[in-house]
Scaffold this active site. Structure first.
Site, mmCIF file in Angstrom:
data_model
loop_
_atom_site.group_PDB
_atom_site.id
_atom_site.type_symbol
_atom_site.label_atom_id
_atom_site.label_comp_id
_atom_site.label_asym_id
_atom_site.label_seq_id
_atom_site.Cartn_x
_atom_site.Cartn_y
_atom_site.Cartn_z
ATOM 1 N N TYR A 127 -21.642 13.737 10.592
ATOM 2 C CA TYR A 127 -22.146 12.374 10.856
ATOM 3 C C TYR A 127 -22.835 11.751 9.658
ATOM 4 O O TYR A 127 -23.279 10.609 9.717
ATOM 5 C CB TYR A 127 -23.038 12.392 12.108
ATOM 6 N N HIS A 144 -17.127 18.595 14.111
ATOM 7 C CA HIS A 144 -18.370 19.361 14.085
ATOM 8 C C HIS A 144 -18.314 20.544 13.149
ATOM 9 O O HIS A 144 -19.205 21.369 13.154
ATOM 10 C CB HIS A 144 -18.717 19.875 15.492
#
Ligand code: TPP
Ligand code: MG
Length: 803
Positions: free
Chosen positions: A552, A593
């Site tokens: 992110y 992720h």
């Protein structure tokens, strides 16, 4: 809400005639600077120009409400504001237009930025902070539209912290009880950017003293506002943010860019409200104009109608200001003409002084070079060529440094077979210029002060048999607890960082112990988390901004790259924001992720340190080093390391891990395996397997990718093993390629290599989900074993037959 007329009876009641006439003078000086600036570009004396004409009056009103200690974060139209504050002389303005590299002549960026990029210098020459409460402060501008917004949020949030966190009261150099307002400016079209909306929302949630002004000239370059903004009006769109009697929110004000009285009142009211009550305010300044169009890159006659162009002439804010002064009887037409004439002469004088200063430096260098080249001609076989080159250089009109240096380099090339003392003099001069030009164009990418991370004293961790075995995350927790107790400037914030102490529990219990202003939850908004960190760090605080997962970071990397990483460089050491970005990456499964996009980080974040600790003991030591320094950094913790057992050092909170110093994790003699982060354990496991079949691998953890191996540890190892493989979890050509390049370019190992140097990265795609996805996407111990075995097979096929 439109500002009510009764807020202040009349501007004339609190602004004197002298002040109004002074305002007029500043406005016309700024206008003449814009007009002459454009001509300088067309005459070829500057490359590009973008100016603040048509926006003068509102900026004068903003400057009136701006106090010492306040901060601006704005964009390229704000010259009048800076001039009105006395933070930008006309001469400095032109020095930037010409790209004068002298920091005294051009204090904002030392010629490194195109014109219209404003900044004040927060630092003394030795890198120590000035007293920011005694200065008018402007954060250093950047070009990407709306990118001034996230940092603006942070500048305002710092006031919140200074007021609410009593532990900061001693820091009087940075704040007076949080009374400082952060003033932002942005163009109407740029409010369409996501980061504008993200910043506005966050400011409303946080209730910070931020006054954001929108300079609305109806256009974004050639595109009219209907194409940019729903309903064609940003204040209309944002009306849901308007505070009410019962709900907190924004104060929203609309005002016309040519209406002096209303502007002065609006900015005065906004400043007081933000300063006293920490209410964010949005001022939508409409009906601004662009007398000369957007920039020197084109003319607005191409896309504006004749009616629009006429309207812009009629509603020009200086024309309207003039009418206002005359109708209120403050001065006559002749008085104002006189001011205008004087202003024009003054601007011309300062422009010429700036040019003389700028071009004088280069002409002096040119003269020196011409003389030195002519001297080399005597007795040289290249005499005619050298003299001709010297003559051409001597004749050049408006020479730039490149003309001089390029001619000198070509001359030295011509002189390659000569060995005269004149040639030596030319070469020495050139070497000296190289150093000067390094300082002019390439210094200060990293801190050059005594607080550089590379100068932090080394203190080893104290670990012995009595050190308790704990979960990795507990080492970080002990470190953060220690630091929160000992450094009031330190605070941490991010998604889920507060109440639960981050998703991996390194701050568990620390909000309860140290308070909500120290360990703080934020909304999901990576871009402004970074901005909040930059802004607070610019005001003397020591934030750790957390990005929950490395993947992110993409949402925040633009701010890190455009703003933070370039800050010391683009101000030539005038500002610093020692923000630490904490995140976690490497091994987990799934496309979003599990990434380890280190190549992306390495390419975009030069100017920051990039730490990739293999465990939490190393991470805590790196945090300590960074907190002792004045530099920004990103620390990528190992996502799979929080629950692994490590020994808690006795001196956690005090020991440091030096940057740029790889560690040899296992010695070996056949091949050097270089890696970092979570791959350290995998490569070590593989190295032990290899040992069993008679291959001795040396394993090196680089520890930090920027800086990279300052001690030459990898080169030393290669000189012993004569073979090297760089392994990591990034894509092919990512950080493994970077490590290879660094070693090949800087460690003189080519002649020591007996096998081709290799990389062992992950697959080019992002990793598939689940443990199998991981196994088939990223290098495993099996992959490492096979890669090394194959290498050894090529060396000695009898001893290591093909599998
Ligand atoms: C992220 C980004 N996209 C595009 C640009 C190119 N650009 C520079 S100024 C500009 C128009 C901005 O218009 P507005 O915000 O209304 O400001 P104005 O120039 O009208 O004052 C554009 C598209 C940029 N600098 N940054
Ligand atoms: Mg515009």
């Amino acid at each position: 809400m439109t500002l009510k007329a009764q807020e202040k009876e009349s501007t004339l009641a609190f602004v004197s005639k002298e002040e109004i006439l002074k305002d007029f003078r500043v406005a016309v000086e700024s206008r003449h600077a814009s007009l002459m600036g454009r001509k300088e570009v067309f005459m070829g004396k500057a490359k590009f120009g973008i100016f603040g004409d048509g926006k003068e009056l509102a900026q004068i009103a903003m400057a009136k409400a701006f106090r010492k200690g306040d901060f601006r974060s704005g964009y390229y139209r704000d010259q009048t504001f800076m001039m009105a504050l006395g933070e930008l002389t006309v001469q400095q303005y032109f020095a930037q237009l010409y790209a004068h590299t002298n920091v005294e002549a051009e204090p904002a960026s030392a010629g490194r930025l195109m014109n219209g990029h404003f900044a004040t210098r927060s630092l003394n020459e030795d890198g120590t902070w000035k007293n920011l409460t005694e200065m008018y402060n402007s954060a250093a501008d950047i070009s990407p539209t709306a990118a001034q917004m996230p940092k603006l949020l942070g500048l305002a949030y710092a006031s919140k912290l200074f007021r609410e966190n009593k532990g900061l009261q001693e820091l009087t150099q940075f704040s007076n009880n949080g009374n400082e307002v952060a003033w932002g400016t942005i163009g109407n079209a740029s409010t369409s950017e996501g980061m504008f909306f993200e910043s506005i929302n966050a400011a409303g949630v946080l209730q910070v003293p931020m006054v954001i002004s929108i300079w609305d000239d109806g256009y974004g370059i050639s595109v009219p506002k209907e194409f940019h903004t729903t309903k064609g009006s940003i204040s209309e769109v944002l009306m849901g943010f308007q505070r009410t009697e019962t709900e907190k929110g924004f104060e929203i004000i609309k005002v016309k860019g040519w209406d002096y009285e209303a502007l002065v009142q609006a900015f005065d009211y906004a400043g007081e409200l933000a300063r006293n009550e920490h209410v964010p305010v949005l001022i939508h300044v409409e009906e601004m104009t662009q007398p000369q169009g957007h920039s020197t890159s084109g003319s607005h006659e191409r896309y504006k109608s004749a009616e629009r162009l006429k309207w812009e002439k009629d509603w020009d804010c200086i024309k309207k200001f003039r009418e206002y002064i005359i109708t209120t009887g403050l001065a006559s037409e002749e008085d104002l003409d006189k001011i205008d004439t004087e202003a024009k002469a003054e601007v011309k004088k300062q422009k010429e002084a700036a040019w003389a200063d700028f071009s004088g430096e280069i002409k002096k260098e040119l003269q020196e070079a011409v003389t030195l080249i002519r001297n080399t001609a005597e007795g040289s076989g290249q005499k005619a060529n050298l003299l001709q080159m010297a003559e051409e250089l001597a004749k050049s009109i408006n020479p730039i440094r490149k003309d001089v240096i390029s001619t000198v380099r070509k001359s030295l090339f011509l002189l390659r077979n000569d060995s005269s003392s004149a040639k030596e003099s030319l070469r020495n001069w050139y070497e000296n210029q190289k150093e000067l030009n390094h300082d002019r164009y390439s210094s200060h990418l990293y801190s050059e002060s005594d607080f550089s991370a590379l100068k932090v004293a080394q203190k080893p961790a104290k670990v012995d048999e009595s050190s308790p075995l704990v979960d990795g995350r507990e080492i970080l927790q002990a470190f953060f607890d220690y630091t929160l107790s000992n450094d009031p400037r330190f605070f941490a914030f991010g998604e889920d960082v507060g109440k639960i102490g981050d998703v991996n529990q390194a701050f568990a219990g620390l909000q309860a112990k140290h308070g909500e202003w120290r360990v703080t939850d934020t909304s999901i908004r990576e871009c402004t988390i970074v901005g909040q960190g930059i802004g607070t760090a610019l005001r003397g605080l020591r934030p750790i901004a957390e990005i929950q997962y490395l993947d992110y970071l993409l949402y925040g990397i633009q701010m890190l790259s455009d703003d933070l990483a370039s800050l010391q460089y683009r101000t030539k050491g005038g500002q610093k924001a020692p923000l630490i970005v904490r995140t976690r990456g490497h091994r987990l499964e799934g496309v979003w992720h599990a990434g380890s996009p280190m190549g992306m980080i390495l390419s975009t974040l030069r100017g920051m340190h990039v730490c990739v600790p293999r465990d939490m003991t190393q991470a805590a030591g790196m945090y300590k080093t960074l907190l002792e320094s004045d530099e920004p950094a990103i620390v990528v913790e190992c996502l799979n390391g929080y629950r692994l057992k490590e020994r808690l050092p006795h001196n956690v909170g005090e020991y440091t891990v030096p940057l740029g110093q790889p560690e040899v994790l296992k010695e070996g003699s056949d091949v050097t395996l270089v890696t970092y982060g979570s791959m350290c354990r995998i490569v070590l496991e593989a190295a032990h397997e290899l040992e069993e079949i008679g291959i001795s691998a040396e394993v090196i953890d680089v520890q930090t990718l920027l800086p990279f191996d300052l001690t030459g540890t990898i080169g030393e190892s290669i000189r012993k093993t004569n073979r090297v493989i760089f392994a990591d979890e990034d894509v092919p050509g990512g950080a493994s390629a970077f490590m290879l390049q660094q070693v090949m370019d800087h460690q003189d190992v080519f002649r020591f290599l007996d096998s081709e140097p290799q990389t062992l990265p992950a697959k080019a795609h992002r990793p598939a989900y689940s443990s199998d996805g991981d196994y088939f996407s990223k290098p495993s111990a099996d992959d490492v074993v096979e890669k090394v075995y194959q290498l050894m097979h090529e060396v000695d096929p009898n001893r290591f037959p093909a599998i």
